[in-house]
Design a protein around this motif. Sequence first.
Motif, PDB file in Angstrom:
ATOM      1  N   UNK A 124       1.031  -1.069  -0.159  1.00  0.00           N
ATOM      2  CA  UNK A 124       0.117   0.003   0.035  1.00  0.00           C
ATOM      3  C   UNK A 124       0.796   1.131  -0.017  1.00  0.00           C
ATOM      4  N   UNK A 125       0.247   2.238  -0.508  1.00  0.00           N
ATOM      5  CA  UNK A 125       1.026   3.667  -0.153  1.00  0.00           C
ATOM      6  C   UNK A 125       0.233   4.404   0.784  1.00  0.00           C
ATOM      7  N   UNK A 126       0.762   5.098   1.390  1.00  0.00           N
ATOM      8  CA  UNK A 126       0.196   6.229   2.406  1.00  0.00           C
ATOM      9  C   UNK A 126      -0.436   7.499   1.475  1.00  0.00           C
ATOM     10  N   UNK A 127      -1.465   8.049   1.745  1.00  0.00           N
ATOM     11  CA  UNK A 127      -2.239   9.334   1.010  1.00  0.00           C
ATOM     12  C   UNK A 127      -2.720   9.879   2.389  1.00  0.00           C
ATOM     13  N   UNK A 128      -2.186  11.284   2.552  1.00  0.00           N
ATOM     14  CA  UNK A 128      -2.850  12.031   3.699  1.00  0.00           C
ATOM     15  C   UNK A 128      -3.198  13.477   2.942  1.00  0.00           C
ATOM     16  N   UNK A 129      -4.150  13.982   3.750  1.00  0.00           N
ATOM     17  CA  UNK A 129      -4.544  15.275   3.327  1.00  0.00           C
ATOM     18  C   UNK A 129      -3.440  16.620   3.858  1.00  0.00           C
ATOM     19  N   UNK A 152      -4.976   7.790   4.571  1.00  0.00           N
ATOM     20  CA  UNK A 152      -5.451   6.427   4.372  1.00  0.00           C
ATOM     21  C   UNK A 152      -4.441   5.753   3.683  1.00  0.00           C
ATOM     22  N   UNK A 153      -4.547   4.388   3.606  1.00  0.00           N
ATOM     23  CA  UNK A 153      -3.624   3.481   2.823  1.00  0.00           C
ATOM     24  C   UNK A 153      -4.594   3.479   1.523  1.00  0.00           C
TER      25      UNK A 153
END
Length: 325
Positions: A250-255, A273-274
Amino acid sequence: MQVFDYEDIQLVPNKCIVDSRSECDTSVVFGSHKFKLPVVPANMQTIIDAPLAKDLASNGYFYVMHRFEPETRADFIREMHQADLFASISVGVKDEEYDFIEQLADANLQPEYITIDIAHGHSQRVIDMIQHIKQHLPESFVIAGNVGTPEGVRELENAGADATKVGIGPGKVCITKIKTGFGTGGWQLAALRLCAKAASKPIIADGGVRTDGDIAKSIRFGANMIMIGSLFAGHEQSPGKTIERDGELYKEYFGSASEYQKGAHRNVEGKKMLVTYKGDIADTLVEMQEDLQSAISYAGGKDLKALTKVDYVIVKNSIFNGDQY
Ligand SMILES: NC(=O)C1=CN([C@@H]2O[C@H](COP(=O)(O)OP(=O)(O)OC[C@H]3O[C@@H](n4cnc5c(N)ncnc54)[C@H](OP(=O)(O)O)[C@@H]3O)[C@@H](O)[C@H]2O)C=CC1
Ligand SMILES: Nc1nc2c(ncn2[C@@H]2O[C@H](COP(=O)(O)O)[C@@H](O)[C@H]2O)c(=O)[nH]1
């Protein structure tokens, strides 16, 4: 007011006029450049970094670099120009950003694109920044946002913005709608339609795109360019951290307004989120192009203009009809 979002709409096909989808042209002129696709990865720290920006620009795609490593921006512009590539940066509205614009002008470093990246862009501070940039860097194409109303679009255009960015709270890692009760979350496509009707300059639809078909729908409702975060978050090139869980990547995605970005729990309006790992971003861009070419053929045309005129229907209970994508 009639409100709807991407999943509530289907576009209605017209007679096909091409023999192959490959005949359909997805290119767009935006500012001083022509790009292969009307799509741009979001200017967020887990979505874009300097190597990916160079890669995108070298391959004919638009990019907007984020503003969260402010001290690197001048060198970034220099490096892009040394490589004969366009420079596209983001700024905020705090006092030091005014100084930064003047420093760029003094150093004769004029980026081709500057995006004013603010959550509530319909504000005097954004209007002042547009005018400051236009005074010191008059050749830069200024994208201002974000707004969610026709009034917002008009005020930023009147202040001198060359394009406005529409979308308050529809993003995948956005919690503005929950924390404040405000925004275009849940009716982004209808808000885009209202804003585009008021606009006399290009519009960027920002946030809420979940499938490639939403790109075609954005164009139908008035977008000239579409900014996307989550669909670009899972790639090898995505700067977000790679995480392994139960043998899956997975890759991290944050606001950008999350505590992970800010380093503090203050005025938090974003989450982390991942996103499932997806491999090479080049493959995703090719698939987006193929899907958009196909959409143009269903519209009965040969280029993006055809999409702007197609009929649409509002579909009861969403187009997914209970299916998972
Ligand atoms: N598109 C969207 O829906 C949203 C996007 N974001 C993203 O998060 C990042 C941070 O955004 P932002 O907080 O604007 O940037 P900054 O943290 O740089 O804040 C910019 C300035 O505006 C002030 N400010 C921020 N929000 C408001 C508001 N609602 N009313 C009045 N003043 C305000 C801040 O002061 P102070 O902090 O003291 O209020 C600060 O001085 C950006 O990248 C933005 O794109 C964030 C939320 C929504
Ligand atoms: N409300 C918030 N919106 C945010 C934040 N960080 C980024 N964004 C916006 O989301 C889009 C991307 O949306 P997606 O649906 O394609 O994933 C991005 O361009 C910003 O406008 C945040 O922390 N809070």
